[in-house]
Design a protein around this motif. Structure first.
Motif, PDB file in Angstrom:
ATOM      1  N   VAL A 226      -2.730   9.663  -6.522  1.00 48.80           N
ATOM      2  CA  VAL A 226      -3.863  10.183  -5.764  1.00 48.80           C
ATOM      3  C   VAL A 226      -3.513  11.585  -5.267  1.00 48.80           C
ATOM      4  N   ASP A 227      -4.447  12.501  -5.426  1.00 53.20           N
ATOM      5  CA  ASP A 227      -4.249  13.865  -4.944  1.00 53.20           C
ATOM      6  C   ASP A 227      -5.601  14.439  -4.549  1.00 53.20           C
ATOM      7  N   GLY A 228      -5.581  15.424  -3.668  1.00 51.06           N
ATOM      8  CA  GLY A 228      -6.802  16.063  -3.201  1.00 51.06           C
ATOM      9  C   GLY A 228      -6.935  17.466  -3.746  1.00 51.06           C
ATOM     10  N   HIS A 229      -8.164  17.913  -3.854  1.00 52.92           N
ATOM     11  CA  HIS A 229      -8.438  19.257  -4.385  1.00 52.92           C
ATOM     12  C   HIS A 229      -9.552  19.870  -3.558  1.00 52.92           C
ATOM     13  N   MET A 230      -9.236  20.992  -2.904  1.00 55.18           N
ATOM     14  CA  MET A 230     -10.219  21.693  -2.083  1.00 55.18           C
ATOM     15  C   MET A 230     -11.055  22.634  -2.953  1.00 55.18           C
ATOM     16  N   MET A 231     -12.359  22.597  -2.778  1.00 53.63           N
ATOM     17  CA  MET A 231     -13.273  23.458  -3.543  1.00 53.63           C
ATOM     18  C   MET A 231     -14.185  24.205  -2.574  1.00 53.63           C
ATOM     19  N   ALA A 232     -14.240  25.506  -2.736  1.00 56.45           N
ATOM     20  CA  ALA A 232     -15.061  26.334  -1.841  1.00 56.45           C
ATOM     21  C   ALA A 232     -16.507  26.379  -2.325  1.00 56.45           C
ATOM     22  N   ALA A 259      -8.033  10.224  -8.430  1.00 54.53           N
ATOM     23  CA  ALA A 259      -7.012   9.227  -8.759  1.00 54.53           C
ATOM     24  C   ALA A 259      -6.822   9.171 -10.269  1.00 54.53           C
ATOM     25  N   HIS A 260      -5.557   9.204 -10.723  1.00 52.38           N
ATOM     26  CA  HIS A 260      -5.190   9.062 -12.130  1.00 52.38           C
ATOM     27  C   HIS A 260      -4.251   7.871 -12.272  1.00 52.38           C
ATOM     28  N   ASP A 261      -4.318   7.217 -13.429  1.00 49.59           N
ATOM     29  CA  ASP A 261      -3.336   6.162 -13.685  1.00 49.59           C
ATOM     30  C   ASP A 261      -2.098   6.775 -14.308  1.00 49.59           C
ATOM     31  N   VAL A 267      -9.423   7.945 -13.045  1.00 46.23           N
ATOM     32  CA  VAL A 267     -10.083   6.649 -12.857  1.00 46.23           C
ATOM     33  C   VAL A 267     -11.061   6.651 -11.691  1.00 46.23           C
ATOM     34  N   PHE A 268     -10.952   7.625 -10.776  1.00 42.00           N
ATOM     35  CA  PHE A 268     -11.858   7.591  -9.626  1.00 42.00           C
ATOM     36  C   PHE A 268     -11.866   8.957  -8.964  1.00 42.00           C
ATOM     37  N   VAL A 269     -13.057   9.402  -8.552  1.00 41.89           N
ATOM     38  CA  VAL A 269     -13.218  10.678  -7.851  1.00 41.89           C
ATOM     39  C   VAL A 269     -14.216  10.468  -6.720  1.00 41.89           C
ATOM     40  N   VAL A 299       0.632   6.152  -5.534  1.00 38.92           N
ATOM     41  CA  VAL A 299       1.619   7.200  -5.311  1.00 38.92           C
ATOM     42  C   VAL A 299       0.877   8.409  -4.757  1.00 38.92           C
ATOM     43  N   ILE A 300       1.233   8.827  -3.539  1.00 41.98           N
ATOM     44  CA  ILE A 300       0.552   9.930  -2.868  1.00 41.98           C
ATOM     45  C   ILE A 300       1.618  10.896  -2.378  1.00 41.98           C
ATOM     46  N   ASP A 301       1.473  12.172  -2.730  1.00 46.61           N
ATOM     47  CA  ASP A 301       2.560  13.107  -2.481  1.00 46.61           C
ATOM     48  C   ASP A 301       2.582  13.640  -1.052  1.00 46.61           C
ATOM     49  N   ARG A 302       1.449  13.772  -0.402  1.00 48.44           N
ATOM     50  CA  ARG A 302       1.438  14.343   0.940  1.00 48.44           C
ATOM     51  C   ARG A 302       0.192  13.872   1.687  1.00 48.44           C
ATOM     52  N   ALA A 303       0.107  14.226   2.950  1.00 44.61           N
ATOM     53  CA  ALA A 303      -1.012  13.896   3.839  1.00 44.61           C
ATOM     54  C   ALA A 303      -1.038  12.417   4.213  1.00 44.61           C
ATOM     55  N   VAL A 304      -0.375  11.580   3.452  1.00 43.55           N
ATOM     56  CA  VAL A 304      -0.312  10.154   3.784  1.00 43.55           C
ATOM     57  C   VAL A 304       1.174   9.803   3.824  1.00 43.55           C
TER      58      VAL A 304
END
Length: 349
Positions: A226-232, A259-261, A267-269, A299-304
């Motif tokens: 799981v990862d996040g992406h900021m969009m302006a 989310a990617h497997d 798999v989910f946005v 698996v979450i790299d940051r913020a959690v």
């Protein structure tokens, strides 16, 4: 798709590669090349007159013939053409053509044919109709184009979106600026404005909930990343500004959580406000992913990265792998670690 007329090969210069154009098909290009090889001094007007007499190249103009001659470096020199005997090369049965066409994006054509044989888009159409029916039931007063689309229209527009990356189209605007054989696959072409409207209306009827069980892979991976992406947002309208910084500005926008497997497939946005901290929504998000995919380890790299959130995941029978904050652990003492061996450099494993 590929046309090959096998007749005795002419003893002439190697023919160039031919491909279908808007008004000049590859077979017609090959025939023009053959006629030019037989009489290099023939004028373009004579070629066009013979073509009209035998009802070939009906949409080709004199300017286009001159362009092809210049491209092949077969333009006639200045002056009157030499006198020759009457040429009957354009008569029926005398034209000798050897065509080895090069079909652009042949792999995409084969893949699209295979998808049709598998009826791959039929479940998608059924899912879209289900979402449309549900929206009509819950919002009886609304009326827009998607609610009246036929099955064939839904299928063609969704096919255009699926095939776009295979044509090298990275943005919807590429449909207007990039020439591609989409029409040969789905029987029609689209402008980016049409498909943008289609995507907006799909979001309006919340088609994602109906399409997720259909489009997700049959066998997903065991782990989900799981990862996040900021969009302006770029707009002339006044908007609430969040925490997105871009080019020295504080921009309004959205936060996409993707989310990617472990095979790399998305798999989910989901989209959230950019100033909403991920820890506030990540548990509910991962529960949705687990219900849709069956995968329960994230698996979450940051913020959690807190023990409290890991305990909340455990209470919901979900697994969490992440880096803890420095104040959340005290080295190996905070974990169940088993000594394996000591490496040559003295590092304990």
């Amino acid at each position: 798709m590929a046309v090959a007329l096998r007749q005795p090969t002419l003893a002439s210069a190697p023919s160039p590669s031919f491909c279908d154009g808007r008004k000049f098909a590859e077979v017609e290009q090959a025939l023009l090349w053959t006629v030019l090889q037989q009489d290099l001094h023939c004028t373009s007007r004579d070629l066009l007159a013979k073509a009209a007499q035998h009802q070939i190249w009906p949409r080709v103009t004199l300017r286009q013939i001159n362009r092809w001659r210049a491209k092949w470096q077969l333009s006639r020199g200045k002056g009157r053409p030499p006198r020759t005997a009457a040429d009957g090369s354009m008569s029926s049965g005398n034209a000798v053509v050897c065509v080895t066409p090069r079909l652009s994006f042949v792999g995409v054509h084969l893949f699209a044919c295979w998808l049709d044989q598998q009826d791959a888009f039929e479940p998608v159409v059924a899912g879209l109709k289900e979402a449309i029916s549900e929206h009509q039931r819950t919002h009886p007063g609304e009326d827009f184009a998607l609610l009246h689309h036929r099955d064939a229209t839904l299928r063609r527009r969704f096919q255009a979106l699926v095939l776009a990356p295979l044509f090298g189209i990275e943005r919807l605007s590429g449909f207007d600026t990039q020439e591609h054989p989409l029409e040969t696959l789905i029987g029609g072409s689209y402008q980016y404005t049409t498909l943008s409207q289609f995507l907006g209306q799909l979001e309006r009827v919340e088609a994602g909930a109906s399409l997720l069980p259909i489009l997700r892979p049959a066998q997903g991976g065991k782990l989900v990343y799981v990862d996040g992406h900021m969009m302006a947002y770029w707009s002339r309208l006044p908007m609430h500004k969040g925490k997105i910084t871009m080019l020295g500005r504080i921009m309004a926008g959205s936060q996409a959580v993707i989310a990617h497997d472990d095979t790399g497939r998305a798999v989910f946005v989901a989209y959230y406000a950019p100033d909403l901290h991920l820890s506030q929504i990540i548990l509910a998000y991962c529960q949705q992913v687990a219900e849709a995919t069956g995968s329960a380890v994230f698996v979450i790299d940051r913020a959690v990265n807190s023990v409290a959130l890991a305990e909340a995941f455990d209470e919901q029978d979900l697994g969490l792998l992440c880096m803890l904050d420095d104040n959340e652990h005290a080295g190996l003492e905070s974990f169940e670690a088993t000594y394996v061996e000591t490496l040559e450099d003295g590092t304990r494993v």
